[in-house]
Design a protein around this motif. Structure first.
Motif, mmCIF file in Angstrom:
data_model
loop_
_atom_site.group_PDB
_atom_site.id
_atom_site.type_symbol
_atom_site.label_atom_id
_atom_site.label_comp_id
_atom_site.label_asym_id
_atom_site.label_seq_id
_atom_site.Cartn_x
_atom_site.Cartn_y
_atom_site.Cartn_z
ATOM 1 N N UNK A 179 11.376 13.629 4.553
ATOM 2 C CA UNK A 179 10.387 14.371 3.773
ATOM 3 C C UNK A 179 10.683 15.860 3.792
ATOM 4 N N UNK A 180 10.172 16.571 2.796
ATOM 5 C CA UNK A 180 10.378 18.012 2.723
ATOM 6 C C UNK A 180 9.716 18.711 3.901
ATOM 7 N N UNK A 181 8.547 18.197 4.307
ATOM 8 C CA UNK A 181 7.814 18.800 5.427
ATOM 9 C C UNK A 181 8.575 18.660 6.741
ATOM 10 N N UNK A 182 9.464 17.658 6.809
ATOM 11 C CA UNK A 182 10.196 17.425 8.042
ATOM 12 C C UNK A 182 11.495 18.193 8.157
ATOM 13 N N UNK A 183 11.942 18.808 7.058
ATOM 14 C CA UNK A 183 13.216 19.522 7.061
ATOM 15 C C UNK A 183 13.123 20.851 7.812
ATOM 16 N N UNK A 184 14.192 21.150 8.524
ATOM 17 C CA UNK A 184 14.313 22.431 9.248
ATOM 18 C C UNK A 184 13.121 22.701 10.175
ATOM 19 N N UNK A 185 12.625 21.651 10.791
ATOM 20 C CA UNK A 185 11.482 21.826 11.676
ATOM 21 C C UNK A 185 11.930 21.898 13.128
ATOM 22 N N UNK A 186 11.181 22.634 13.906
ATOM 23 C CA UNK A 186 11.448 22.727 15.340
ATOM 24 C C UNK A 186 10.693 21.606 16.049
ATOM 25 N N UNK A 187 11.392 20.894 16.896
ATOM 26 C CA UNK A 187 10.785 19.808 17.667
ATOM 27 C C UNK A 187 10.923 20.149 19.150
ATOM 28 N N UNK A 188 9.815 20.223 19.876
ATOM 29 C CA UNK A 188 9.891 20.571 21.296
ATOM 30 C C UNK A 188 10.544 19.463 22.115
ATOM 31 N N UNK A 189 11.228 19.844 23.164
ATOM 32 C CA UNK A 189 11.838 18.866 24.068
ATOM 33 C C UNK A 189 10.948 18.728 25.296
ATOM 34 N N UNK A 190 10.461 17.536 25.511
ATOM 35 C CA UNK A 190 9.576 17.270 26.647
ATOM 36 C C UNK A 190 10.305 17.505 27.964
ATOM 37 N N UNK A 191 9.575 18.005 28.952
ATOM 38 C CA UNK A 191 10.165 18.190 30.286
ATOM 39 C C UNK A 191 10.658 16.859 30.861
ATOM 40 N N UNK A 192 9.979 15.765 30.497
ATOM 41 C CA UNK A 192 10.367 14.449 31.004
ATOM 42 C C UNK A 192 11.693 13.974 30.410
ATOM 43 N N UNK A 193 11.993 14.407 29.204
ATOM 44 C CA UNK A 193 13.230 13.979 28.545
ATOM 45 C C UNK A 193 14.343 15.013 28.650
ATOM 46 N N UNK A 194 14.026 16.213 29.119
ATOM 47 C CA UNK A 194 15.003 17.298 29.171
ATOM 48 C C UNK A 194 16.283 16.929 29.924
ATOM 49 N N UNK A 195 16.211 16.263 31.088
ATOM 50 C CA UNK A 195 17.454 15.899 31.799
ATOM 51 C C UNK A 195 18.384 15.029 30.961
ATOM 52 N N UNK A 196 17.800 14.172 30.113
ATOM 53 C CA UNK A 196 18.613 13.300 29.271
ATOM 54 C C UNK A 196 19.302 14.100 28.160
ATOM 55 N N UNK A 197 18.586 15.062 27.603
ATOM 56 C CA UNK A 197 19.195 15.940 26.594
ATOM 57 C C UNK A 197 20.348 16.726 27.222
ATOM 58 N N UNK A 198 20.144 17.179 28.449
ATOM 59 C CA UNK A 198 21.186 17.946 29.139
ATOM 60 C C UNK A 198 22.440 17.108 29.344
ATOM 61 N N UNK A 199 22.279 15.850 29.714
ATOM 62 C CA UNK A 199 23.423 14.964 29.920
ATOM 63 C C UNK A 199 24.164 14.699 28.608
ATOM 64 N N UNK A 200 23.421 14.454 27.526
ATOM 65 C CA UNK A 200 24.063 14.170 26.246
ATOM 66 C C UNK A 200 24.766 15.405 25.681
ATOM 67 N N UNK A 201 24.266 16.577 26.022
ATOM 68 C CA UNK A 201 24.902 17.807 25.548
ATOM 69 C C UNK A 201 26.293 17.992 26.159
ATOM 70 N N UNK A 202 26.569 17.331 27.262
ATOM 71 C CA UNK A 202 27.859 17.438 27.932
ATOM 72 C C UNK A 202 28.915 16.516 27.312
#
Length: 227
Positions: free
Chosen positions: A115-138
């Motif tokens: 959707x147009x409303x969903x484009x270029x939107x900022x989505x917060x990263x939960x503290x609970x999921x942050x370690x997983x994002x950090x691992x995938x970034x590697x």
């Protein structure tokens, strides 16, 4: 299409295609406006055969346990948790570029959306999921979620891995139900309605698309950390 048991979604897409073709023909005077018959095309009524169901707490805990294990499916179980705590659509999730993930500020940017409303939107990263994002970034590759060669995954290839996680954790869900899970968790936690709409990429009156101040990002992170 109906007689051949082709579903509502496909019928709707074909009707939309025909409408665009006739609209083009009328616009460039290939046919007269009266010849546009697309308004008379009937399609089957939408029937929800598989209602969307969010993960319940016990199921999500089993997925988290797998994500924190040494199992070969751990990295894909992480993806399930990441989706449940971000509310992004499966297609949006697989298209996230590493350059759009801001770990320090704890948010990511969804560039392309359904959707147009969903484009270029900022989505917060939960503290609970942050370690997983950090691992995938590697991992190697441009996109956040990649295969062993660092290549972006198609929905089909990701779905196979997702289903393997569901089997291993005795769950019966689709990738899109992670989004429903996030919406349900936010609602149960009493999160701010405007923040929820921004996180999920829903249109909201009074919200300027793509405009995010430090204050609004703070509110989004505050909302996601409630769950």
């Amino acid at each position: 299409m109906s007689r051949r048991n082709i579903g509502y979604a496909s019928q709707k897409k074909c009707r939309q295609l025909m409408h665009l073709m006739y609209e083009y023909a009328v616009k460039y005077k290939i046919i007269p406006a009266a010849a546009d018959i697309t308004c008379y095309i009937d399609i089957d009524k939408k029937v929800v055969r598989y209602p969307k169901k969010p993960f319940i707490t016990r199921q999500l805990n089993r997925v988290k346990k797998l994500a924190n294990s040494d199992d070969t499916l751990a990295r894909w179980a992480m993806c399930v948790v990441m989706m449940c705590y971000s509310g992004v659509r499966p297609g949006e999730f697989l298209a996230i570029q590493k350059s759009d993930v801001k770990l320090k500020q704890r948010y990511l940017i969804v560039r392309d959306s359904k959707t147009e409303a969903g484009e270029n939107r900022a989505v917060p990263i939960s503290r609970k999921a942050l370690p997983y994002f950090q691992l995938w970034m590697q991992e190697k590759g441009r996109t956040l979620i990649v295969d062993d060669k660092g290549e972006q995954l198609s929905y089909h290839r990701f779905r196979t891995r997702f289903d393997n996680v569901m089997t291993a954790t005795s769950c019966h869900h689709t990738p899109h139900e992670c989004r429903h899970t996030c919406a349900t968790l936010l609602d149960n936690a009493g999160a701010n309605d405007t923040a929820v709409k921004r996180i999920l990429g829903h249109a909201s009156p009074g919200v300027t698309k793509g405009t995010y101040t430090h204050k609004s990002l703070h509110e989004l992170k505050k909302a996601i950390d409630l769950i």
